[in-house]
Structures are given as C-alpha cells and as structure tokens.
Design a protein around this motif. Structure first.
Motif, PDB file in Angstrom:
ATOM      1  N   LEU A 113     -13.469  20.218 -12.882  1.00  0.00           N
ATOM      2  CA  LEU A 113     -14.295  19.886 -14.044  1.00  0.00           C
ATOM      3  C   LEU A 113     -14.044  18.469 -14.536  1.00  0.00           C
ATOM      4  O   LEU A 113     -14.972  17.782 -14.969  1.00  0.00           O
ATOM      5  CB  LEU A 113     -14.044  20.894 -15.161  1.00  0.00           C
ATOM      6  CG  LEU A 113     -14.529  22.322 -14.888  1.00  0.00           C
ATOM      7  CD1 LEU A 113     -14.121  23.253 -16.022  1.00  0.00           C
ATOM      8  CD2 LEU A 113     -16.039  22.350 -14.689  1.00  0.00           C
ATOM      9  N   GLY A 117     -16.838  15.704 -14.761  1.00  0.00           N
ATOM     10  CA  GLY A 117     -17.105  15.075 -16.046  1.00  0.00           C
ATOM     11  C   GLY A 117     -17.129  13.561 -15.983  1.00  0.00           C
ATOM     12  O   GLY A 117     -17.875  12.916 -16.732  1.00  0.00           O
ATOM     13  N   ARG A 122     -23.279  18.156 -12.654  1.00  0.00           N
ATOM     14  CA  ARG A 122     -23.387  19.549 -13.091  1.00  0.00           C
ATOM     15  C   ARG A 122     -22.994  20.471 -11.961  1.00  0.00           C
ATOM     16  O   ARG A 122     -23.396  20.274 -10.806  1.00  0.00           O
ATOM     17  CB  ARG A 122     -24.820  19.865 -13.546  1.00  0.00           C
ATOM     18  CG  ARG A 122     -25.337  18.965 -14.657  1.00  0.00           C
ATOM     19  CD  ARG A 122     -24.401  18.889 -15.861  1.00  0.00           C
ATOM     20  NE  ARG A 122     -24.037  20.186 -16.414  1.00  0.00           N
ATOM     21  CZ  ARG A 122     -24.761  20.842 -17.321  1.00  0.00           C
ATOM     22  NH1 ARG A 122     -25.912  20.332 -17.755  1.00  0.00           N
ATOM     23  NH2 ARG A 122     -24.355  21.996 -17.804  1.00  0.00           N
ATOM     24  N   ASP A 187     -19.223  25.511 -15.391  1.00  0.00           N
ATOM     25  CA  ASP A 187     -19.990  24.476 -16.101  1.00  0.00           C
ATOM     26  C   ASP A 187     -21.358  25.023 -16.484  1.00  0.00           C
ATOM     27  O   ASP A 187     -21.572  25.433 -17.629  1.00  0.00           O
ATOM     28  CB  ASP A 187     -20.115  23.224 -15.230  1.00  0.00           C
ATOM     29  CG  ASP A 187     -21.062  22.182 -15.833  1.00  0.00           C
ATOM     30  OD1 ASP A 187     -21.157  22.125 -17.077  1.00  0.00           O
ATOM     31  OD2 ASP A 187     -21.712  21.456 -15.065  1.00  0.00           O
ATOM     32  N   ASP A 192     -27.517  27.226 -20.482  1.00  0.00           N
ATOM     33  CA  ASP A 192     -28.082  26.006 -19.903  1.00  0.00           C
ATOM     34  C   ASP A 192     -29.323  26.321 -19.071  1.00  0.00           C
ATOM     35  O   ASP A 192     -30.348  25.642 -19.172  1.00  0.00           O
ATOM     36  CB  ASP A 192     -27.049  25.309 -19.010  1.00  0.00           C
ATOM     37  CG  ASP A 192     -25.816  24.858 -19.766  1.00  0.00           C
ATOM     38  OD1 ASP A 192     -25.953  24.390 -20.899  1.00  0.00           O
ATOM     39  OD2 ASP A 192     -24.713  24.989 -19.211  1.00  0.00           O
TER      40      ASP A 192
END
Length: 269
Positions: A113, A117, A122, A187, A192
């Motif tokens: 992650l 980031g 994604r 994530d 989302d």
C-alpha cells in the motif's frame, strides 16, 4: 471516498500481466490464456524473465523494458515480490493493478500500500479471482469461463461465488458489464466501486455479494448515490448462526449485526 484512477482499472486501454506462464494448471497460465483469448483490442504485454514468448505472445523480462505504459497491471506472482513490483509499475506510470496473489498480510500488505500510495496506483484485491470486463473483451482472471457482455455489474467478496454465478448466467444468456472480485479490499472496496458504477453508462444495475462492509460511512454515501441512479441488489452472507459461527459465536450478536445491516441497506434505498 475516491474514484481516482478507477477508469484505468475498469476501462483500461493497455494491460500488462506479471507472472505470465505456460505451466499447465498454474494460475499464471490460466490468466495468460484468458487474457490473450478474451478479444481485447488494446495492448497486452506479458512479463516473465524466464520466457521469451508464451502462447505466441512476446514476453518481456521486466516492467522497465515494456514498450509502453500500461493502464492496468495484473499480478500473479509470489506474495513477497508484490510490493517491489508495485513500485516498479509506479515508476513506469501505471495507474491500477489487480493483485490476484494471496497471502499478502501484515508488513507485506503495508509495504504494498505504501508503494501504491507513492504513485496513486489503485489496487483491486489482493487474494481475488481477478477482473472481467466482457464488453471490452477483458478476462483478467483465472475463471474457467468468460461471461457474455451485458448491462449488469457484479461485485463479489467471494471468488467461488463468481464462478458459480457466471456458470449459471451463461446458460441463461445473462451478460455482464463488469465482474469484479474484490478479494481482501486492501485499497479499492465496495464503496469505491459503487461510487464509480453509479455514473457508469455501461451498467444498468448492480449486483453485490458482501460478507462484511468496511468503511461504513463511505459505503453508505456511495450506496445512496448508486441507488438513486440504478437498481442495486445486495446479497449479504452470514445472516444466521449456522452459517456464521466462525465469525460470531453469539447468536444474539449475530442477530444484532444483521439488523444493523438491514437498517443500513434500507436507509441507502
């Protein structure tokens, strides 16, 4: 809530498969075959330093040597390699990744992650069946069957349920716009995806299978928005003690959790 770079995940123009293989029965081999035979019109690149060609398709030794920048990466390599690969993809300019690999937990998950980031990549997954986008001819999964194209988006936390639903639907000529195996949702999560699909013109309805909801506030906001735009059908597992003893040992607690989900879904419309 953010749908940043979900267009690269759900409407990619180029795809790279990391862990491509021709080893019979291997996940990498199944994904390679599915991806190449799906009918995708964009670029498909394979990466495996041990092969020059797989199934008639050129295989590159590394991400750095790819002839272009992929929108989407599909990762089917050992868990320990994933964080470094995400970092290399970010350096290449890739914006999204489907991580099929299981066993990415603890420090390994955090490293993945953190790498993502740094470049706003994604991640769908890890520990998932993959991604199928039938209208685009994309089968980036290890499902044995590519569903026909249609207007139903299907999101699931269970890969096994996806294979069963796809089998059932194919015999009834029911097609899909998206089939997304959410996996561990490190994530990209249900909120989302709901937010993105609320504004997606390729899907007229959304079917979801959920075992648990993470980021409840985000999920509720996205669910309300999606439900105003199109029908949203949620199948929630673990509603009864017999089916969820491992998750909740106390029947009263289970009933309370179920009532909470029911109230939340009603509130979302």
């Amino acid at each position: 809530m953010t749908i940043r770079n979900l267009d690269a995940l759900l409407s990619p123009r180029s795809i790279v498969l990391l862990g491509a293989s021709d080893r019979p029965g291997g996940v990498g081999a199944v994904v390679t075959r599915n991806l190449i035979s799906g009918g995708f019109k964009g670029d498909i690149w394979l990466v495996n330093p041990g092969h020059a060609m797989i199934n008639g398709t050129v295989c590159y030794p590394s991400i750095a040597e790819l002839p272009g920048t992929p929108d989407l990466a599909v990762i089917a390599t050992p868990a320990a390699t994933v964080p470094a690969l995400i970092d290399q993809l970010g350096q290449k300019g890739c914006r999204s990744a489907v991580v099929i690999t299981a066993g990415i937990r603890g420090d390994l998950k955090q490293a993945m992650l953190e790498a993502a980031g740094r470049y706003l990549i994604r991640i769908q997954g890890p520990n998932c069946l993959g991604l199928m986008l039938p209208p685009l001819g994309i089968n980036a999964s290890f499902s044995h069957l590519m569903p026909p194209a249609g207007n139903l988006a299907f999101l699931s936390q269970s890969g096994a349920l996806i294979t069963g639903i796809v089998d059932w639907a194919a015999s009834r000529r029911i097609g899909f716009s998206h089939v997304v195996s959410m996996g561990d949702m490190a994530d990209v999560d249900a909120g989302d995806l709901l937010d993105y699909l609320a504004g997606d013109t390729a899907s007229d309805a959304i079917l979801m299978y959920v075992e648990n909801v993470t980021a409840a506030r985000k999920f509720m906001s996205a669910a309300r928005r999606a439900a105003r735009a199109k029908p949203v059908i949620v199948i929630k597992s673990g509603r009864h003690a017999a089916g969820a003893a491992a998750a909740l040992s106390h029947t009263g607690a289970l009933a309370g959790a179920d009532h909470a989900y029911q109230a939340a879904f009603r509130r979302a419309g």
